[in-house]
Design a protein around this motif. Sequence first.
Motif, PDB file in Angstrom:
ATOM      1  N   LEU A  86      38.520  44.590  33.382  1.00 41.98           N
ATOM      2  CA  LEU A  86      39.270  43.336  33.183  1.00 41.98           C
ATOM      3  C   LEU A  86      39.274  42.432  34.411  1.00 41.98           C
ATOM      4  O   LEU A  86      39.097  41.224  34.290  1.00 41.98           O
ATOM      5  CB  LEU A  86      40.710  43.638  32.769  1.00 41.98           C
ATOM      6  CG  LEU A  86      40.937  44.184  31.369  1.00 41.98           C
ATOM      7  CD1 LEU A  86      42.426  44.325  31.099  1.00 41.98           C
ATOM      8  CD2 LEU A  86      40.284  43.333  30.321  1.00 41.98           C
ATOM      9  N   ARG A 136      36.066  40.680  34.715  1.00 44.17           N
ATOM     10  CA  ARG A 136      35.926  39.665  33.657  1.00 44.17           C
ATOM     11  C   ARG A 136      36.697  38.400  34.019  1.00 44.17           C
ATOM     12  O   ARG A 136      36.200  37.286  33.848  1.00 44.17           O
ATOM     13  CB  ARG A 136      36.429  40.210  32.319  1.00 44.17           C
ATOM     14  CG  ARG A 136      35.497  41.226  31.716  1.00 44.17           C
ATOM     15  CD  ARG A 136      35.923  41.537  30.294  1.00 44.17           C
ATOM     16  NE  ARG A 136      36.294  42.934  30.199  1.00 44.17           N
ATOM     17  CZ  ARG A 136      37.008  43.458  29.233  1.00 44.17           C
ATOM     18  NH1 ARG A 136      37.490  42.704  28.265  1.00 44.17           N
ATOM     19  NH2 ARG A 136      37.277  44.741  29.224  1.00 44.17           N
ATOM     20  N   PHE A 137      37.928  38.585  34.534  1.00 38.63           N
ATOM     21  CA  PHE A 137      38.696  37.405  34.931  1.00 38.63           C
ATOM     22  C   PHE A 137      37.991  36.691  36.079  1.00 38.63           C
ATOM     23  O   PHE A 137      37.917  35.463  36.093  1.00 38.63           O
ATOM     24  CB  PHE A 137      40.123  37.787  35.334  1.00 38.63           C
ATOM     25  CG  PHE A 137      40.952  36.597  35.729  1.00 38.63           C
ATOM     26  CD1 PHE A 137      41.298  35.629  34.802  1.00 38.63           C
ATOM     27  CD2 PHE A 137      41.375  36.434  37.040  1.00 38.63           C
ATOM     28  CE1 PHE A 137      42.055  34.517  35.159  1.00 38.63           C
ATOM     29  CE2 PHE A 137      42.130  35.334  37.414  1.00 38.63           C
ATOM     30  CZ  PHE A 137      42.471  34.379  36.469  1.00 38.63           C
ATOM     31  N   VAL A 170      43.332  30.924  30.287  1.00 41.20           N
ATOM     32  CA  VAL A 170      43.015  32.349  30.402  1.00 41.20           C
ATOM     33  C   VAL A 170      44.081  32.964  31.297  1.00 41.20           C
ATOM     34  O   VAL A 170      44.335  32.459  32.399  1.00 41.20           O
ATOM     35  CB  VAL A 170      41.629  32.586  31.030  1.00 41.20           C
ATOM     36  CG1 VAL A 170      41.379  34.074  31.246  1.00 41.20           C
ATOM     37  CG2 VAL A 170      40.538  31.985  30.158  1.00 41.20           C
ATOM     38  N   TYR A 226      45.480  36.576  33.117  1.00 38.53           N
ATOM     39  CA  TYR A 226      45.152  37.945  33.517  1.00 38.53           C
ATOM     40  C   TYR A 226      46.354  38.560  34.209  1.00 38.53           C
ATOM     41  O   TYR A 226      46.914  37.984  35.137  1.00 38.53           O
ATOM     42  CB  TYR A 226      43.955  37.943  34.462  1.00 38.53           C
ATOM     43  CG  TYR A 226      43.665  39.291  35.086  1.00 38.53           C
ATOM     44  CD1 TYR A 226      43.430  40.413  34.304  1.00 38.53           C
ATOM     45  CD2 TYR A 226      43.630  39.440  36.458  1.00 38.53           C
ATOM     46  CE1 TYR A 226      43.166  41.644  34.873  1.00 38.53           C
ATOM     47  CE2 TYR A 226      43.354  40.665  37.044  1.00 38.53           C
ATOM     48  CZ  TYR A 226      43.128  41.761  36.248  1.00 38.53           C
ATOM     49  OH  TYR A 226      42.865  42.979  36.812  1.00 38.53           O
ATOM     50  N   CYS A 263      37.133  38.050  27.188  1.00 38.76           N
ATOM     51  CA  CYS A 263      38.497  38.586  27.273  1.00 38.76           C
ATOM     52  C   CYS A 263      38.670  39.813  26.390  1.00 38.76           C
ATOM     53  O   CYS A 263      39.258  40.819  26.814  1.00 38.76           O
ATOM     54  CB  CYS A 263      39.516  37.515  26.885  1.00 38.76           C
ATOM     55  SG  CYS A 263      39.684  36.181  28.078  1.00 38.76           S
ATOM     56  N   LEU A 306      44.257  40.708  29.528  1.00 37.21           N
ATOM     57  CA  LEU A 306      43.386  39.555  29.726  1.00 37.21           C
ATOM     58  C   LEU A 306      43.180  38.913  28.367  1.00 37.21           C
ATOM     59  O   LEU A 306      42.730  39.561  27.416  1.00 37.21           O
ATOM     60  CB  LEU A 306      42.030  39.977  30.313  1.00 37.21           C
ATOM     61  CG  LEU A 306      40.989  38.858  30.477  1.00 37.21           C
ATOM     62  CD1 LEU A 306      41.448  37.843  31.534  1.00 37.21           C
ATOM     63  CD2 LEU A 306      39.631  39.436  30.850  1.00 37.21           C
ATOM     64  N   ASP A 307      43.528  37.631  28.272  1.00 35.00           N
ATOM     65  CA  ASP A 307      43.356  36.952  26.990  1.00 35.00           C
ATOM     66  C   ASP A 307      43.237  35.454  27.225  1.00 35.00           C
ATOM     67  O   ASP A 307      43.552  34.948  28.306  1.00 35.00           O
ATOM     68  CB  ASP A 307      44.524  37.250  26.053  1.00 35.00           C
ATOM     69  CG  ASP A 307      44.155  37.073  24.577  1.00 35.00           C
ATOM     70  OD1 ASP A 307      43.007  36.691  24.271  1.00 35.00           O
ATOM     71  OD2 ASP A 307      45.031  37.323  23.732  1.00 35.00           O
ATOM     72  N   VAL A 308      42.786  34.771  26.202  1.00 34.72           N
ATOM     73  CA  VAL A 308      42.664  33.319  26.222  1.00 34.72           C
ATOM     74  C   VAL A 308      43.370  32.755  25.000  1.00 34.72           C
ATOM     75  O   VAL A 308      43.397  33.381  23.937  1.00 34.72           O
ATOM     76  CB  VAL A 308      41.179  32.872  26.238  1.00 34.72           C
ATOM     77  CG1 VAL A 308      40.445  33.337  24.993  1.00 34.72           C
ATOM     78  CG2 VAL A 308      41.040  31.365  26.424  1.00 34.72           C
TER      79      VAL A 308
END
Length: 126
Positions: A85, A88-89, A28, A30, A71, A37-39
């Motif tokens: 975001l 979320r992270f 993940v 950020y 994400c 933010l992505d995986v």
Amino acid sequence: MSEFCYQYVVLRCVPRPEREEFVNVGVVLYCQESDYLDVAWQVDRDRLATFAPGLDLDRVVAALEFVAGVCAGDARGGEAAIRPLGQRFGFLKAPKSTVVQPGPVHGGVTADPASALAHLRERLVG
């Protein structure tokens, strides 16, 4: 081109936490400055089945799909997905007692967070 600081955690499949053994299954990333933010993840079913016979591999995939939903900010991530975001992270990097757990937070600098994520997944997950 501007460079941005980012943070990332490696997601680990930990079938038996008491043994402190794991297999990396995702990353993940950020980047606050670029609102990113992505995986990126990959489940090697044969490797995990050998590593942990009897492990519910669909449960591992479901946990990673949940992370993807958090994400992306979509329904797969439930209530956590509606947060900003950074929150979320924070949620994703917090230790949990599930089969998929985050490792320690690391950092880096990149001009392209998506490329950095792809590179980290290739290097750390396979």
